[in-house]
Design an enzyme around this catalytic site. Structure first.
Site, PDB file in Angstrom:
ATOM      1  N   SER A  69       3.982  -2.980 -11.940  1.00  9.45           N
ATOM      2  CA  SER A  69       2.727  -2.525 -12.563  1.00  9.45           C
ATOM      3  C   SER A  69       1.749  -3.671 -12.795  1.00  9.45           C
ATOM      4  O   SER A  69       1.066  -3.729 -13.821  1.00  9.45           O
ATOM      5  CB  SER A  69       3.011  -1.813 -13.891  1.00  9.45           C
TER       6      SER A  69
ATOM      7  N   GLY B  40       9.273   4.019 -13.925  1.00  9.07           N
ATOM      8  CA  GLY B  40       9.153   5.383 -14.423  1.00  9.07           C
ATOM      9  C   GLY B  40       9.441   5.551 -15.900  1.00  9.07           C
ATOM     10  O   GLY B  40       9.491   6.674 -16.401  1.00  9.07           O
TER      11      GLY B  40
ATOM     12  N   TRP C 215       0.803  -1.221   0.000  1.00  6.06           N
ATOM     13  CA  TRP C 215       0.000   0.000   0.000  1.00  6.06           C
ATOM     14  C   TRP C 215       0.840   1.277   0.000  1.00  6.06           C
ATOM     15  O   TRP C 215       0.292   2.373  -0.057  1.00  6.06           O
ATOM     16  CB  TRP C 215      -0.944  -0.004   1.203  1.00  6.06           C
ATOM     17  N   LYS C 216       2.144   1.128   0.132  1.00  3.80           N
ATOM     18  CA  LYS C 216       3.056   2.281   0.090  1.00  3.80           C
ATOM     19  C   LYS C 216       2.579   3.358   1.073  1.00  3.80           C
ATOM     20  O   LYS C 216       2.200   3.040   2.190  1.00  3.80           O
ATOM     21  CB  LYS C 216       3.181   2.775  -1.342  1.00  3.80           C
TER      22      LYS C 216
ATOM     23  N   GLU D  91      11.843  -7.112  -9.108  1.00  2.00           N
ATOM     24  CA  GLU D  91      11.400  -5.785  -9.535  1.00  2.00           C
ATOM     25  C   GLU D  91      12.388  -5.272 -10.583  1.00  2.00           C
ATOM     26  O   GLU D  91      13.505  -4.899 -10.233  1.00  2.00           O
ATOM     27  CB  GLU D  91      11.418  -4.798  -8.368  1.00  2.00           C
TER      28      GLU D  91
ATOM     29  N   HIS E 287      13.112  -2.960  -0.931  1.00  2.00           N
ATOM     30  CA  HIS E 287      12.229  -2.514  -2.013  1.00  2.00           C
ATOM     31  C   HIS E 287      12.905  -1.412  -2.824  1.00  2.00           C
ATOM     32  O   HIS E 287      13.638  -0.576  -2.294  1.00  2.00           O
ATOM     33  CB  HIS E 287      10.904  -2.014  -1.438  1.00  2.00           C
TER      34      HIS E 287
END
Length: 258
Positions: A214, A182, A10-11, A176, A105
């Site tokens: 994503s 970005g 959820w950042k 990741e 992360h």
């Protein structure tokens, strides 16, 4: 039946009140979703799923009424205890029933470059394992490494440092692709499979490998048939209950919710 692990990161989005509301509403909607989609119940029951709220909201989990929904921390201290103002230790997280913890992360590495690296992440992993919290170890190659054809070397180097003196059967690896962050460029399923297979080759076929990049309810099925992929680290798509319910029912048989 293949098991998938789905963790919603959820950042820095939900407040404490919003987190409480999520757990309350999730219990209701989870029951409705199962009733409306009996064909998905075997997959939901076979999968593992959880959410990672902000640190200050972790105790909202005490109101959770769905035992299958696990709690994940977004970060933890590399230190066990001491005069480290603002830090939260693995021992503290264990005491509030945290099951998983993100370690290394990409956003932590990007915004805290002086403190977040493979060496500090390695210490966090060891603390996590010591206190029976499963670390979700985030790794990935840079654009420079990818463009130079050094993906395998970069992944190998990271794993050598991060897994040193760590029981690999107590960890989860999350891939990741840093080069895609970005840029609007996402890896193909084939690229994800190649790296997932590499991770299994360098560790063990029994180590779960997640993909984070994503992922949402619309594209997740593009990756479910990859033989070396075991789950997903999901970002903003996990914030909405209706989307999250679709994500946790993911399966390799192509069975969709109504």
């Amino acid at each position: 039946m293949k098991q998938f692990i789905v963790i919603g990161n959820w950042k820095m989005y939900k407040t404490f009140t919003e987190t409480l509301n999520f757990f309350d509403e999730f219990a209701i909607e989870y029951k409705k979703f199962r009733k409306a989609n009996p064909q998905l119940i075997p997959y939901i029951d076979n999968n593992v799923f959880g959410v990672a709220p902000s640190q200050c909201n972790l105790t909202a989990y005490f109101t959770n009424r769905v035992p299958e929904l696990k709690l994940c921390s977004q970060n933890m201290s590399k230190n066990e205890e001491g005069a480290f103002t603002g830090e939260v230790s693995a021992r503290m997280l264990q005491d509030i029933n945290v099951s998983y913890a993100l370690c290394g992360h990409s956003e932590r590495r990007r915004y805290h470059t002086n403190h977040e690296n493979d060496e500090s992440t390695h210490l966090k992993i060891k603390q996590s394992v010591k206190y029976d919290i499963t670390p979700i170890i985030c790794i990935g190659e840079s654009k420079e490494d990818r463009d130079a054809g050094r993906t395998e070397a970069a992944i190998h180097k990271q794993l050598q440092i991060l897994l040193d003196e760590v029981n690999i059967h107590k960890v989860i690896i999350a891939y990741e692709p840093v080069w895609s962050i970005g840029t609007g460029i996402t890896p193909t399923p084939e690229e994800v499979e190649n790296v997932s297979a590499l991770i299994h080759k360098l560790t063990s076929p029994e180590v779960p490998v997640l993909y984070g990049g994503s992922v949402n309810e619309n594209n997740i099925n593009d990756f479910t048939k990859l033989p070396n992929l075991n789950g997903f680290l999901v970002g903003s798509a996990s914030l909405k209950i209706d989307k999250f319910l679709k994500l946790i029912s993911v399966n390799s048989d192509g069975i969709m919710p109504k």
